[in-house]
Design an enzyme around this catalytic site. Sequence first.
Site, mmCIF file in Angstrom:
data_model
loop_
_atom_site.group_PDB
_atom_site.id
_atom_site.type_symbol
_atom_site.label_atom_id
_atom_site.label_comp_id
_atom_site.label_asym_id
_atom_site.label_seq_id
_atom_site.Cartn_x
_atom_site.Cartn_y
_atom_site.Cartn_z
ATOM 1 N N GLN A 195 33.174 39.538 55.546
ATOM 2 C CA GLN A 195 33.784 38.781 54.445
ATOM 3 C C GLN A 195 34.037 37.325 54.828
ATOM 4 O O GLN A 195 34.900 36.671 54.259
ATOM 5 C CB GLN A 195 35.089 39.441 54.004
ATOM 6 N N LYS A 233 44.307 46.203 55.336
ATOM 7 C CA LYS A 233 44.500 45.162 56.346
ATOM 8 C C LYS A 233 45.938 44.647 56.364
ATOM 9 O O LYS A 233 46.564 44.537 57.429
ATOM 10 C CB LYS A 233 43.546 43.996 56.070
ATOM 11 N N THR A 234 46.464 44.316 55.208
ATOM 12 C CA THR A 234 47.811 43.734 55.145
ATOM 13 C C THR A 234 48.853 44.733 55.618
ATOM 14 O O THR A 234 49.810 44.372 56.311
ATOM 15 C CB THR A 234 48.120 43.268 53.712
ATOM 16 N N ASP A 284 45.956 36.567 60.886
ATOM 17 C CA ASP A 284 45.391 37.151 59.673
ATOM 18 C C ASP A 284 44.086 36.438 59.318
ATOM 19 O O ASP A 284 43.935 35.233 59.567
ATOM 20 C CB ASP A 284 46.403 37.000 58.534
ATOM 21 N N GLU A 285 43.130 37.171 58.734
ATOM 22 C CA GLU A 285 41.858 36.601 58.258
ATOM 23 C C GLU A 285 41.166 35.791 59.355
ATOM 24 O O GLU A 285 40.735 34.650 59.142
ATOM 25 C CB GLU A 285 42.103 35.721 57.022
ATOM 26 N N ARG A 345 34.892 44.171 45.308
ATOM 27 C CA ARG A 345 36.060 43.921 44.457
ATOM 28 C C ARG A 345 36.221 45.043 43.426
ATOM 29 O O ARG A 345 37.274 45.170 42.810
ATOM 30 C CB ARG A 345 35.936 42.602 43.679
#
Length: 748
Positions: free
Chosen positions: A269, A50-51, A238-239, A615
């Site tokens: 998420q 994503k980043t 973002d997010e 994770r």
Amino acid sequence: MPDPFDLNELATPAHDAPAAYLETLNDRQRQAVEALDGPVLVLAGAGTGKTRVLTTRLAHLLATGRAYPSQILAVTFTNKAAREMQERVGRLIGGVVEGMPWLGTFHAVAAKILRRHAELVGLKSNFTILDTDDQIRLLKQVIAAADLDEKRWPARGLAGLIDQWKNRGLTPDKIGAGEAQRFADGRGAMLYKAYQERLRTLNAVDFGDLLLHNLTIFQQHPDVLADYQRRFRYILVDEYQDTNISQYLWLRLLAQQHRNICCVGDDDQSIYGWRGAEVGNILRFEADFPGAKVIRLEQNYRSTPQILAAAAGLIAENKGRLGKTLWTEAGHGEKVVVRGVWDGPEEARVVAEMIERLQAQGHALREIAVLVRAGFQTREFEERFLNIGLPYRIIGGPRFYERLEIRDALAYLRLIHQGNDDLAFERIINTPKRGLGPAALQALHITARTGQMPLLRAAQALLETEDLKPAARRALGQFVADIERWRGLMEAVSHIQLAETVLEESGYIALWREDRSPEAPGRLENLAELVRAMSAFDNLGGFLEHVSLVMENNEGGGDDKVSVMTLHAAKGLEFNTVFLPGWEEGVFPNQRALDEGGAPALEEERRLGYVGLTRARRRAIILHAANRQVFGKWQSSLPSRFIDDLPVEHVVHEGGAGLYRGRVKTWEQEAPDEHLMAWTAPRRRPAVIEATPRRAPVVESPSFNIGERVFHDKFGYGTVRAVDGNKLEIEFEHGAPKRVMAGFVRAA
């Protein structure tokens, strides 16, 4: 450097983009970077880069000349994320990126806009942004001015409620009667209005005001809104799944002219509903922006296929999601382990032993994490790790015995055990508030210094004089009498009963029960865990000595330490090995969350489980205990319903067969290791369960039929929807469906 406020500034024409930074992307990532025109939603699954997509897209806009830096609005949730974005963009395009005034957090960008137009909402441009302490202090003044009892209607509770309203974009005039009823018998809206007026008088705002005042300006001054709509040619978010309603409305208004908005996020998420995040924002993106392009990033670069498949099976049970299928080119990997244990202490022992085995095999401790649903769960792991000398760190908060509420409770117990403990006395003399002001406390300290005596003895001496005002004398006298009474109980009751009595009679439990802040329920859970921890010791002195030794432990281990944190704190992190303890009904999914939030809360709890599983890079171990001790009493526990959602072909079960009495479905051997077994029951219904723990007396439970109406003392009336032996699934009239033992309900 271009002027960020120059509306005549125009971007240079686009030219062919350099290929170097695009060649490192996979096909979907490249699509997300190059789809520059119109609204775009990038559904970025866990571990899909994503980043990288967000920063490369920003770099691409600059490198192709689509916009000057000052014409791009890029918002994040943390300053760290904003700094990282700017640094990465600089590396991609070969230099430091300057002149990006609109890259930052929502609050930072909104504050910049508000300072330019402060007078439109009755402020000056040099307004002060209050921190939480100042906000609470101001609200106490507002409550006092309304002639309300702050003990009954605490300022912290009002602060939490006002924050919720601001997150939803609600100004005081938009608070309906129902909402106002949530505080001070219907006076919530009036107090909110008085607070806002007081803020304007002080030329101050709180964090919620930054977005709220922006919305007011944009809605009441179309010319100002048009200015920013023209300015921001491209918007990157973002997010997006974590945005609240105010942030959502703010973005929608700003994106209306150019419509070049790209939101990156993952609906699976979205785990911050308790602080205002609204998953519906991302779910309705296509409706908000007709013709939007949706690009799914599904190639995972973190986890093994087994872990991804288990996580996919879990999250597929949620109804409110857009859907995606994660895949990876990584090797097959280990199946997810589900380990049943007898109780909480055994759970901590098992985890510690497994970590030690991994460490002996050369695995770094910093690549191992223990992820819990609630903060109180960390205590047993902390104490076990300390006992065996296993280095650990708590991420996202203090260690258990360092938490504010635990230190307060321990101070009461220390003073009762040792009357000369002045540090404990000073900590609790006004906790909860007793009306002892600075003058009374100064007199107390002067008496102690003059007579060279401890503060508790000085308090007794001061009460024999006329140096205190009547109200202060009564408050101090009550405190001293309480301490003496509790000291007298030390010989009459157990140290566990003593602790429960002190916490209740001191008003400390009531303090947090009345607190409406999001942290309050967790603090009560921690206090319950503290009382439970005392049961392992013969007396109060032994327990306090143990705590002192724990607090003095320096942890050791350098930087190589096991990470212990909540599932919420783990978002954005990754580890080779992840332990997920406490997967039991009531713990996870959290019963309080279900009671307060119903079906939407259940879906958010499931998303938390998905976050926890994803994770893990190499291995994930889920644990559930057949018994938990609550307030010194043992209670049987059912395995979490989320375990039922895990696809059986990607999971192995350990240790479950002997934990529950009654009918156990068919087991078969999965591997040479006799402790690793897989369920042969159909998918979604793995074996274990008739929920009477071993060694417990067998009690005949009443039988119920599907569709029968029943009553539960805590949850009220409901209807039986499923029966599995003496385990019932009941849809209650209020709250989410719950799984309960048949013995706890009766026919209605």
